[in-house]
Design an enzyme around this catalytic site. Structure first.
Site, PDB file in Angstrom:
ATOM      1  CD1 TRP A  41      -3.130   1.144   1.140  1.00 46.88           C
ATOM      2  CD2 TRP A  41      -1.537   2.351   2.119  1.00 46.88           C
ATOM      3  NE1 TRP A  41      -3.682   2.338   1.530  1.00 46.88           N
ATOM      4  CE2 TRP A  41      -2.725   3.107   2.132  1.00 46.88           C
ATOM      5  CE3 TRP A  41      -0.398   2.937   2.683  1.00 46.88           C
ATOM      6  CZ2 TRP A  41      -2.821   4.379   2.686  1.00 46.88           C
ATOM      7  CZ3 TRP A  41      -0.470   4.204   3.234  1.00 46.88           C
ATOM      8  CH2 TRP A  41      -1.681   4.911   3.236  1.00 46.88           C
ATOM      9  CB  SER A  82       4.130  -3.379   2.671  1.00 45.88           C
ATOM     10  OG  SER A  82       3.610  -2.448   3.593  1.00 45.88           O
ATOM     11  CG  MET A  83      -2.114  -4.320   2.263  1.00 44.16           C
ATOM     12  SD  MET A  83      -3.215  -3.121   1.492  1.00 44.16           S
ATOM     13  CE  MET A  83      -4.769  -4.003   1.714  1.00 44.16           C
ATOM     14  CG  ASP A  93       9.581  -0.847   8.114  1.00 41.87           C
ATOM     15  OD1 ASP A  93       8.917   0.207   8.136  1.00 41.87           O
ATOM     16  OD2 ASP A  93       9.290  -1.823   7.403  1.00 41.87           O
ATOM     17  CG  HIS A 124       7.875  -0.026   4.645  1.00 46.61           C
ATOM     18  ND1 HIS A 124       7.621  -1.169   5.372  1.00 46.61           N
ATOM     19  CD2 HIS A 124       6.854   0.089   3.739  1.00 46.61           C
ATOM     20  CE1 HIS A 124       6.495  -1.725   4.948  1.00 46.61           C
ATOM     21  NE2 HIS A 124       6.021  -0.989   3.956  1.00 46.61           N
TER      22      HIS A 124
END
Length: 274
Positions: free
Chosen positions: A29, A96-97, A225, A254
């Site tokens: 995202w 991530s997402m 992160d 990240h």
């Protein structure tokens, strides 16, 4: 076949590169499949078939008003696999997402066709700070994401992308152009999908999904992160997935696909046995 249609009629944009053992990539995202391009090209050049797609509501996929819960998003993943005829020997990586779809696929579909999995800077297993998840992100911080987007989405995303890539006052691991590119990807998404997916990745508890990982699993996370803190995610995922391999990138932010791109590509190739 750049588009496939899911079971509820949503059109999903799919990139299908190379030939060989399939590797499916789910993006973070608020980006699109393009964020995976450097790794996707390297994997295809190394003899893999790489499938990356834009999550519903993002990139070139259609933007329905509903369907941004992880069960529906995972059904989309299953539909992409079915329509691209991925039936076995697949590796499934989520950034991530996108790690949430990987985890939910392993439980909801019993990992059908998947022989290896990867969680890269992933939100799995649980982002929200609770009594039994003290290392998580406080609710007010998660709520501020939606508030910032509603107030001024372009400005919020500009600030967010700087944190995403670890851009500071003095030094930056990426160019200004990289930040601009990621910002443009973010602004391709619809407002409703952007808000709804932020709610989903911030509040979905994947801890019950972890026992469903019964394949070799790579967990990669930066210790610096600030977007998805490693203590609540990468460390807990590695602890909860039997036999998981944890690789920590010391001090990394990240957006590892850009800030540590070559290293991430090499780690993925090594994990896949090349």
């Amino acid at each position: 076949m750049p588009y496939i249609k899911t079971r509820d009629g949503t059109e999903i944009y799919v990139k299908d590169w190379g030939q060989g053992r399939p590797v499916i990539l789910t993006h973070g995202w608020p980006l699109s499949a393009d964020s995976w391009d450097p790794q996707a090209m390297a994997l295809a050049d190394a003899g893999f078939r790489v499938i990356a797609y834009d999550r519903r509501g993002f990139g070139r996929s259609s933007q329905p008003f509903t369907g941004y819960d992880y069960d529906t998003l995972t059904d989309d993943l299953a539909d992409v696999m079915q329509e691209t005829r991925v039936t076995g020997d697949a590796a499934l990586f989520g950034f991530s997402m996108g790690g949430g779809e990987v985890a939910r696929y392993m439980s909801r579909y019993d990992g059908k066709g998947v022989i290896a999995a990867g969680l890269i800077s992933s939100v799995v297993p649980f982002m929200l700070k609770t009594e039994d998840n003290p290392d998580g992100v406080p609710e007010d911080q998660l709520a501020s994401i939606g508030e910032g987007i509603k107030k001024d989405r372009p400005a919020f995303m500009r600030t967010f992308m700087k944190q995403f890539f670890g851009v500071g006052m003095i030094s930056s691991p990426v160019s200004d152009e990289m930040v601009d590119w990621a910002w443009r990807l973010a602004m391709q998404a619809g407002l409703k999908p952007t808000l709804a997916c932020a709610e989903s990745f911030g509040h979905t508890d994947f801890r019950p999904d972890l026992p469903a990982f019964r394949v070799p699993t790579l967990v990669v996370h930066g210790t610096g992160d600030k977007t998805v803190p490693i203590a609540a995610t990468g460390h807990k995922a590695a602890e909860g997935i039997a036999g998981a391999q944890l690789v920590e990138y010391d001090g990394a932010p990240h957006g590892l696909f850009a800030t540590e791109g070559d290293r991430l590509t090499n780690d993925m190739l090594t994990f896949l046995g090349r």
